[in-house]
Design an enzyme around this catalytic site. Sequence first.
Site, PDB file in Angstrom:
ATOM      1  CB  CYS A  65      18.086  31.945 -25.446  1.00 27.53           C
ATOM      2  SG  CYS A  65      17.571  30.233 -25.536  1.00 27.53           S
ATOM      3  CD  GLU A 112      25.466  30.811 -26.239  1.00 30.12           C
ATOM      4  OE1 GLU A 112      25.120  30.397 -27.357  1.00 30.12           O
ATOM      5  OE2 GLU A 112      24.671  31.032 -25.308  1.00 30.12           O
TER       6      GLU A 112
END
Length: 121
Positions: A65, A112
């Site tokens: 990620c 996010e």
Amino acid sequence: MSTRVVLVNEDGQPTGTAEKLRAHSEGWLHRALSVFVFDAKGRLLLQQRNREKYHSGGLWSNTCCSHPYPDEPPEVAARRRLREEMGFACALTPLFHFTYRASVGDGLTEHEYDHVFVGHV
């Protein structure tokens, strides 16, 4: 040089950039990516985050990620970060995107617009 993230609106459209730590301190919505790589038996490859990371150090996470660089498409960033973090490459398929907000401790917030990719090895 500090790493910059791409700030976005609720539709994922860029609105500017910010220093990564400041974006997490302020809880600003920004572009991110998550990669999930599976083997032929359907097992998910996990990674343990570096204990020195500025948040969530030592926790187990998905395969990879990160955040795209400004002007870097998420799919390009996903391939780049998979090679950098895990040391291999594979075909990645975009699955979906979603927005989330979560406190990660020490006054930091993950807020996010996350692009999710899947691959197989």
